[in-house]
Design a protein around this motif. Structure first.
Motif, PDB file in Angstrom:
ATOM      1  N   ILE A  59      -0.990   0.052   0.374  1.00 62.14           N
ATOM      2  CA  ILE A  59       0.138   0.650   1.071  1.00 62.14           C
ATOM      3  C   ILE A  59       1.303  -0.056  -0.006  1.00 62.14           C
ATOM      4  O   ILE A  59       2.332   0.566  -0.269  1.00 62.14           O
ATOM      5  N   ALA A  60       1.209  -1.394  -0.327  1.00 63.94           N
ATOM      6  CA  ALA A  60       2.441  -1.709  -1.333  1.00 63.94           C
ATOM      7  C   ALA A  60       2.599  -1.103  -2.617  1.00 63.94           C
ATOM      8  O   ALA A  60       3.477  -0.772  -3.037  1.00 63.94           O
ATOM      9  N   TYR A  61       1.369  -0.518  -3.006  1.00 61.85           N
ATOM     10  CA  TYR A  61       1.253   0.478  -4.125  1.00 61.85           C
ATOM     11  C   TYR A  61       2.109   1.751  -3.971  1.00 61.85           C
ATOM     12  O   TYR A  61       2.739   1.947  -4.677  1.00 61.85           O
ATOM     13  N   LEU A  62       1.581   2.184  -2.641  1.00 60.86           N
ATOM     14  CA  LEU A  62       2.262   3.402  -2.326  1.00 60.86           C
ATOM     15  C   LEU A  62       3.566   3.184  -2.288  1.00 60.86           C
ATOM     16  O   LEU A  62       4.908   4.250  -2.495  1.00 60.86           O
ATOM     17  N   ALA A  63       4.329   2.049  -1.729  1.00 61.01           N
ATOM     18  CA  ALA A  63       5.683   1.700  -1.551  1.00 61.01           C
ATOM     19  C   ALA A  63       6.447   1.537  -3.086  1.00 61.01           C
ATOM     20  O   ALA A  63       7.455   2.272  -3.104  1.00 61.01           O
TER      21      ALA A  63
ATOM     22  N   LEU B  93      -5.664  -4.572   9.335  1.00 56.68           N
ATOM     23  CA  LEU B  93      -5.587  -4.117   7.848  1.00 56.68           C
ATOM     24  C   LEU B  93      -6.042  -5.292   7.019  1.00 56.68           C
ATOM     25  O   LEU B  93      -5.712  -6.348   6.785  1.00 56.68           O
ATOM     26  N   ASP B  94      -7.241  -4.737   6.161  1.00 57.93           N
ATOM     27  CA  ASP B  94      -7.850  -5.502   5.238  1.00 57.93           C
ATOM     28  C   ASP B  94      -6.927  -5.700   3.969  1.00 57.93           C
ATOM     29  O   ASP B  94      -6.199  -4.982   3.775  1.00 57.93           O
ATOM     30  N   PRO B  95      -6.893  -7.059   3.258  1.00 55.49           N
ATOM     31  CA  PRO B  95      -6.205  -7.082   2.175  1.00 55.49           C
ATOM     32  C   PRO B  95      -6.129  -5.820   1.243  1.00 55.49           C
ATOM     33  O   PRO B  95      -5.122  -5.678   0.750  1.00 55.49           O
TER      34      PRO B  95
END
Length: 439
Positions: free
Chosen positions: A32-36, A24-26
Motif C-alpha cells: 500500500i505504501a508503494y502504491l501511495a 494487514l500483514d507487513p
C-alpha cells in the motif's frame, strides 16, 4: 436412509470467531505504501498555494453565480493571524456565554416497521450554571409507513417534565421509504436544539452571547429543497417549515434582545465555493471549501506551516448553496421574517487552529456583523476561546458533553423501546460484527 446413514447436520449454535486486531500483514502494508508513492509521483501541488491565494484575492470578493453575488466581504477582505498566547490571554468582550448542542440515539429500525430517533438538547454556560445544565429538550421522532399509525397530539407539541426544568415531544415525520433514517435524525436534532436555545433565551437566561454547536440555520433541512423530488416536497411541508421557523424566531429574539448568536461549525463540509469556481472554469483542486480555506490559512507567507499563531479570514457574507434560502432574496422555505431580510443573511469567518491542524467555521447573522465594532468583538471572543482551548469555545464543549448519548445509554434506550413496542430493533450484520451500539 437410516439415521446412522444421514449426513451430519450443522450445529445449532456456532461459536462466534474472535475478532482479530491484525488485518494487514507487513507485506500488504508495504505494498500500500508503494502504491501511495506511485500516486504521489503523479501529484504536484506546489502551485496550490498560489492558486488558493489567487482565489481569495481575485474571485471571492465578490463571487458571482448565475448572475447573483453569492459571496462578498463584510468590511475588509483579509487573511489575518494572531499569536496563540496573546489571543488566549486577551480580555474577552463577553462576560458570560452559553452554548447549545443536541445529541442523538441515531436512527433505529424496529421489526414492527417503525424507525425512531431521539435527540436531547442541553445548554452549557460559562461560568457554570448547574441549574441550567440540568435542563433538557427531548424529541422522539417516529417514521411509520403504515398510514393508520396514530400518535397522540399535544397542543403546542411540547410537554414539561422534571418539575418544569425540561420538555419533551413526540413527532411523526413525513412518510418516506428512501429517506426515513435521514428524516428522523435531522428533524430530531434540529427541533431539539432550536427549541432549547429559544426557550432559555426568551426566559432571560442568556444575556451576553449564545453559541450553537453547529451551523446558524439547519442546513441539511434547507438542502432538502434542492435535492430529490421527494425531499423537495417534504422541505416545503409544515414539519420542516416548523424547524426552520424556530431558528428564524431564535435569530429574531437575539436581534430584539441585543444578544449575538453564533454557529460554531466544528467540521465544515460545504463545497459550494469550490463547485462555483469549477463552474467558472477555475480547476479548483480541493475536494471542498474546508480544504481551500485550510490551504489559505495553514501556511505563513514564507511557506512554512504556522504552528504558533491562530490564523483566520475576515468575515464573508454568503447567499449561495444552503445559505440561499435565508438570503434577502430567498424564500426561507415560506417562513415569514419580521426584521429586514438582509439581517438574517449568513456571514462567516474561518479559523485555523494550528496545534490540532483543524479548521473551524464561525457563522453569525448579518445583523451582528454589519457593524465593525460588533464584528470585532465577536472575532476577539472566538479567537480567545479557540486559542485557550485548542478547540471549540468552553460553553460549546460543555453543551456537547451534556447532550451526548453514550453507547451504554443507547443500548438502554433501545431496550426500552423494544419493551414498549413489543418488537425488537432490526439488527444488521454490523451489530454482530462490531457489537450493538458501536458506531
Amino acid at each position: 436412509m437410516t439415521p446412522s446413514d444421514a449426513p451430519p447436520t450443522a450445529p445449532l449454535l456456532r461459536r462466534r470467531r474472535p475478532r482479530s486486531g491484525v488485518t494487514l500483514d507487513p507485506v500488504h502494508v508495504d505494498t500500500i505504501a508503494y502504491l501511495a508513492s506511485a500516486i504521489a509521483d503523479g501529484v504536484d501541488d506546489a502551485d496550490h498555494d498560489d492558486l488558493a491565494g489567487t482565489a481569495w484575492a481575485e474571485w471571492l470578493d465578490p463571487l458571482h453565480d448565475d448572475g447573483r453575488v453569492v459571496l462578498e466581504a463584510v468590511g475588509d477582505h483579509e487573511l489575518r493571524r494572531t499569536p496563540v498566547e496573546d489571543a488566549a490571554l486577551a480580555d474577552r468582550p463577553f462576560e458570560t456565554s452559553h452554548g447549545v448542542d443536541s445529541g442523538t440515539l441515531n436512527p433505529t429500525s424496529f421489526k414492527n416497521g417503525l424507525v425512531v430517533d431521539v435527540a436531547q438538547a442541553a445548554m452549557g454556560a460559562e461560568p457554570t450554571d448547574l441549574d441550567l445544565h440540568r435542563a433538557r429538550s427531548i424529541v422522539v421522532t417516529v417514521h411509520a409507513n403504515d398510514a393508520t399509525v396514530v400518535f397522540p397530539e399535544v397542543p403546542g407539541g411540547w410537554m414539561p417534565y422534571d418539575d418544569g426544568n425540561s420538555e419533551r415531544r413526540v413527532l411523526k415525520v413525513p412518510r418516506s421509504r428512501r429517506f426515513a433514517d435521514e428524516m428522523v435524525h435531522e428533524l430530531a436534532l434540529s427541533l431539539a436544539e432550536s427549541h432549547h436555545a429559544r426557550k432559555h433565551l426568551e426566559r432571560g437566561e442568556v444575556s451576553d452571547l449564545l453559541v450553537l454547536d453547529g451551523p446558524l440555520y439547519p442546513k441539511r433541512l434547507l438542502n432538502w429543497a434542492t435535492r430529490d423530488s421527494e425531499l423537495r416536497e417534504v422541505a416545503h411541508g409544515e414539519t420542516v417549515r416548523e424547524a426552520v421557523r424556530t431558528y428564524v424566531r431564535l435569530v429574531e429574539s437575539c436581534i430584539e434582545r441585543g444578544v449575538p448568536v453564533l454557529g460554531f461549525v466544528k467540521n465544515p463540509t460545504s463545497g459550494y465555493v469550490t463547485r462555483t469556481l469549477d463552474r467558472k472554469g477555475v480547476e479548483a483542486p480541493w475536494p471542498d471549501d474546508a480544504a481551500l480555506f485550510t490551504r489559505l490559512l495553514e501556511r505563513r507567507p514564507d511557506g512554512d506551516r504556522a504552528d504558533d499563531a491562530i490564523t483566520f479570514t475576515s468575515w464573508l457574507r454568503s447567499r449561495g448553496g444552503s445559505d440561499a434560502a435565508l438570503a434577502s432574496d430567498g424564500d426561507a422555505l415560506g417562513v415569514e421574517r419580521t426584521a429586514r431580510p438582509d439581517r438574517y443573511e449568513v456571514t462567516y469567518m474561518h479559523v485555523y487552529e494550528p496545534r490540532e491542524d483543524v479548521l473551524f467555521k464561525v457563522e453569525a447573522p448579518a445583523a451582528f456583523t454589519a457593524d465593525s465594532e460588533s464584528r470585532e468583538r465577536l472575532t476577539r471572543q472566538v479567537l480567545s476561546e479557540v486559542a485557550a482551548e485548542a478547540g471549540p469555545p468552553t460553553p460549546v464543549a460543555k453543551a456537547d458533553e451534556l447532550a451526548r448519548i453514550g453507547v451504554g445509554e443507547t443500548e438502554a434506550l433501545r431496550r426500552k423501546f423494544e419493551e414498549r413496542f413489543g418488537a425488537e430493533h432490526l439488527r444488521t450484520y454490523d451489530d454482530v460484527r462490531w457489537g450493538d451500539g458501536e458506531t
